[in-house]
Design a protein around this motif. Sequence first.
Motif, mmCIF file in Angstrom:
data_model
loop_
_atom_site.group_PDB
_atom_site.id
_atom_site.type_symbol
_atom_site.label_atom_id
_atom_site.label_comp_id
_atom_site.label_asym_id
_atom_site.label_seq_id
_atom_site.Cartn_x
_atom_site.Cartn_y
_atom_site.Cartn_z
ATOM 1 N N ASP A 1 0.893 -1.351 -0.172
ATOM 2 C CA ASP A 1 -0.338 -0.075 0.387
ATOM 3 C C ASP A 1 1.155 1.304 -0.264
ATOM 4 O O ASP A 1 1.920 1.698 0.908
ATOM 5 C CB ASP A 1 -0.680 -0.063 1.367
ATOM 6 C CG ASP A 1 -2.086 1.041 1.265
ATOM 7 O OD1 ASP A 1 -1.487 2.097 1.011
ATOM 8 O OD2 ASP A 1 -2.790 1.476 1.697
ATOM 9 N N THR A 2 0.863 1.991 -0.479
ATOM 10 C CA THR A 2 1.940 2.868 -1.378
ATOM 11 C C THR A 2 1.590 4.399 -0.288
ATOM 12 O O THR A 2 2.349 5.201 -0.539
ATOM 13 C CB THR A 2 2.279 3.414 -2.772
ATOM 14 O OG1 THR A 2 1.031 3.465 -3.551
ATOM 15 C CG2 THR A 2 3.182 2.140 -3.050
ATOM 16 N N LYS A 3 0.702 4.418 -0.093
ATOM 17 C CA LYS A 3 -0.108 5.342 0.816
ATOM 18 C C LYS A 3 0.131 5.602 2.278
ATOM 19 O O LYS A 3 1.063 6.272 2.678
ATOM 20 C CB LYS A 3 -1.704 5.822 0.214
ATOM 21 C CG LYS A 3 -1.741 6.396 -0.645
ATOM 22 C CD LYS A 3 -3.420 5.933 -0.872
ATOM 23 C CE LYS A 3 -4.103 6.912 -2.961
ATOM 24 N NZ LYS A 3 -5.016 7.235 -3.016
ATOM 25 N N THR A 4 0.383 4.172 2.795
ATOM 26 C CA THR A 4 -0.151 4.226 4.591
ATOM 27 C C THR A 4 1.213 3.184 4.234
ATOM 28 O O THR A 4 2.018 3.463 5.626
ATOM 29 C CB THR A 4 -0.735 3.883 4.712
ATOM 30 O OG1 THR A 4 -1.314 1.885 4.324
ATOM 31 C CG2 THR A 4 -2.435 4.107 4.662
ATOM 32 N N LYS A 5 2.050 2.047 3.541
ATOM 33 C CA LYS A 5 3.208 1.532 3.903
ATOM 34 C C LYS A 5 2.624 1.065 5.436
ATOM 35 O O LYS A 5 3.281 0.376 5.632
ATOM 36 C CB LYS A 5 4.403 2.381 3.408
ATOM 37 C CG LYS A 5 4.270 3.038 2.689
ATOM 38 C CD LYS A 5 5.584 3.417 2.840
ATOM 39 C CE LYS A 5 6.250 3.951 1.375
ATOM 40 N NZ LYS A 5 7.925 3.596 0.220
ATOM 41 N N LYS A 6 1.248 0.610 5.384
ATOM 42 C CA LYS A 6 0.655 -0.065 6.839
ATOM 43 C C LYS A 6 0.700 -1.534 5.998
ATOM 44 O O LYS A 6 0.381 -2.001 7.390
ATOM 45 C CB LYS A 6 -0.129 0.635 7.733
ATOM 46 C CG LYS A 6 1.144 1.724 8.426
ATOM 47 C CD LYS A 6 -0.420 3.036 9.106
ATOM 48 C CE LYS A 6 0.137 3.687 9.923
ATOM 49 N NZ LYS A 6 0.667 4.318 11.163
ATOM 50 N N GLU A 7 0.249 -1.579 4.864
ATOM 51 C CA GLU A 7 -0.419 -2.348 4.612
ATOM 52 C C GLU A 7 1.096 -3.449 3.534
ATOM 53 O O GLU A 7 1.229 -2.948 2.710
ATOM 54 C CB GLU A 7 -1.527 -2.507 4.308
ATOM 55 C CG GLU A 7 -2.403 -4.011 4.047
ATOM 56 C CD GLU A 7 -3.647 -3.961 3.379
ATOM 57 O OE1 GLU A 7 -4.347 -3.716 4.112
ATOM 58 O OE2 GLU A 7 -3.854 -4.362 1.923
ATOM 59 N N ASN B 1 -1.465 -9.823 5.641
ATOM 60 C CA ASN B 1 -1.008 -9.285 5.597
ATOM 61 C C ASN B 1 0.009 -9.180 6.321
ATOM 62 O O ASN B 1 0.476 -9.388 7.832
ATOM 63 C CB ASN B 1 -1.812 -7.548 6.976
ATOM 64 C CG ASN B 1 -1.688 -6.199 6.296
ATOM 65 O OD1 ASN B 1 0.474 -6.553 6.451
ATOM 66 N ND2 ASN B 1 -1.876 -5.393 7.078
#
Length: 126
Positions: A94-100, A115
């Motif tokens: 997930d390039t927006k949050t980098k949390k996934e 994940n």
Amino acid sequence: MKSEAIDRFVVNIERLIKGEIFDMYKAMISASFEYIAAEILSEQLEKGIWYDGISGLKAEVIATNQVRFTGDMYVFFEQEKSWKEPFESVVKIDTKTKKEVMVYVKIGSHEGKNNLFTMDWQYRNT
């Protein structure tokens, strides 16, 4: 798999997405998949099964945030028997949050996804 190893794995995925060429074995990607695959597939595996690296590891960027890996995973049963199974994985960040960081993995007839950051990390088979 410790958080430092997870972070290194994610950085290497990002390097591949950017088009960088490097030795994936020296970067420990194969070794990382041993543990990641075992964790994701743990409940599907017969007791005593463990993984020991991927031969012929190849990576292909398939989207701006996804890498597909292929090769053959070494599979061991206890210490007595070993063989190779076809290995495939798709890692999506997930390039927006980098949390996934979703990891799909298939070894032979076993497959699953999870994940990377929310796995239980309690591999139960060895």
